[in-house]
Design a protein around this motif. Sequence first.
Motif, short mmCIF file in Angstrom:
data_model
loop_
_atom_site.label_atom_id
_atom_site.label_comp_id
_atom_site.label_asym_id
_atom_site.label_seq_id
_atom_site.Cartn_x
_atom_site.Cartn_y
_atom_site.Cartn_z
N LYS A 207 -19.71 -4.47 -5.62
CA LYS A 207 -18.32 -3.82 -5.75
C LYS A 207 -16.86 -4.50 -5.24
N GLU A 208 -17.39 -5.38 -4.14
CA GLU A 208 -16.37 -5.87 -3.56
C GLU A 208 -15.99 -7.43 -4.07
N LYS B 138 -22.77 -2.36 -2.84
CA LYS B 138 -21.33 -2.54 -2.07
C LYS B 138 -20.92 -4.21 -2.01
N ALA C 167 -26.29 -3.27 -12.67
CA ALA C 167 -24.86 -3.10 -12.02
C ALA C 167 -24.26 -2.34 -13.08
N SER D 271 -15.63 -3.49 -9.48
CA SER D 271 -15.47 -2.32 -8.48
C SER D 271 -16.28 -1.24 -9.41
N SER D 272 -16.38 -1.24 -10.73
CA SER D 272 -16.93 -0.10 -11.49
C SER D 272 -18.40 -0.28 -11.51
N ALA D 273 -19.03 -1.04 -10.69
CA ALA D 273 -20.54 -1.11 -10.75
C ALA D 273 -21.36 -0.02 -10.11
N THR D 274 -22.53 0.28 -10.64
CA THR D 274 -23.43 1.32 -10.67
C THR D 274 -24.83 0.94 -10.20
#
Length: 309
Positions: free
Chosen positions: A113-114, A110, A33, A42-45
């Motif tokens: 991110k949440e 998702k 992530a 929330s900055s996860a990729t």
Amino acid sequence: MDKLKKIKTLLADIGMPAAQQTDLCALTILALANLREIGGFSSATNNWLRIHDIITFINNNYAVNYAENSRETIRKQAIHHFRTAALLEDNGKPTNSPNYKYRLTEEFLKVIKETRKSTDDNSDNEALKSFKRNHETLINTYTSKKAINKMPVRINEKDYTFSPGSHNQLQKAVLEEFAPRFAPGSECLYVGDTTHKDMVKNEAKLKSLGFNLNIHDKLPDIILYREDKDWIYFIEAMDSVGPMSPERVIDIKKMTSGIKSGKIFVTAFLSFAKFKRFSEKLAWENEVWIADMPEHMIHLNGDNFMGPR
């Protein structure tokens, strides 16, 4: 909660087995992530990463030091299970390719991110709720597979299940094929499973026959009792170790010296090839049964075809 603890909580909430809730597994998710200790979820990729990249990220950002030879451990303990649980995917390259990579699935990205760093649970994570509705938990998946692989077996007119494996396959054959032919009307007083040692253990009957129940670890694989002849069958299910060797027979006779019932010693094999492999280790004056040819017995130099010695 710090990120490591939060991801471990998330893995538990999503239904991962305990073995996939370790620091190594949580750090693998954080690397995939691209999440460092500082910053929000929330900055996860979900960029494509090799296992080498995962190790480098963890070592550079989380004060641990995984060596390059940890790749197989990460693959077996984390990657394999996360892919089965739809947390990540691979890029479809050959497994021996230097460009074989992994990334988080869009769906699980998702969920991450949440995730809220400030809360102790994930009850407000709507993406997590959706993920759990759409996917079987890995715990349930593995439990179902184990149940499917279990072998049903009938013992003393009751239904049981053996764990999968050649040893239990042979024990099943002894109980369902050997016993009706060569120990008709007998009762199984003891049999263990590879994951449930005392699957059947009639302690009251064993004690009444004179068994010392404190020598549990020395009992043979299966004990049958034929009441009409007052015979006890001591049966070793020979898979890789443990035939009725002279030493084994002596040990059993010593620990059952107070038993007055007739004693019959049997070594069971799955195949004739396995019998030949271990035949020189078998004690004389005993019996051999082979599951491949269930109608027959091999009597090792006994004056009686079948009976206590």
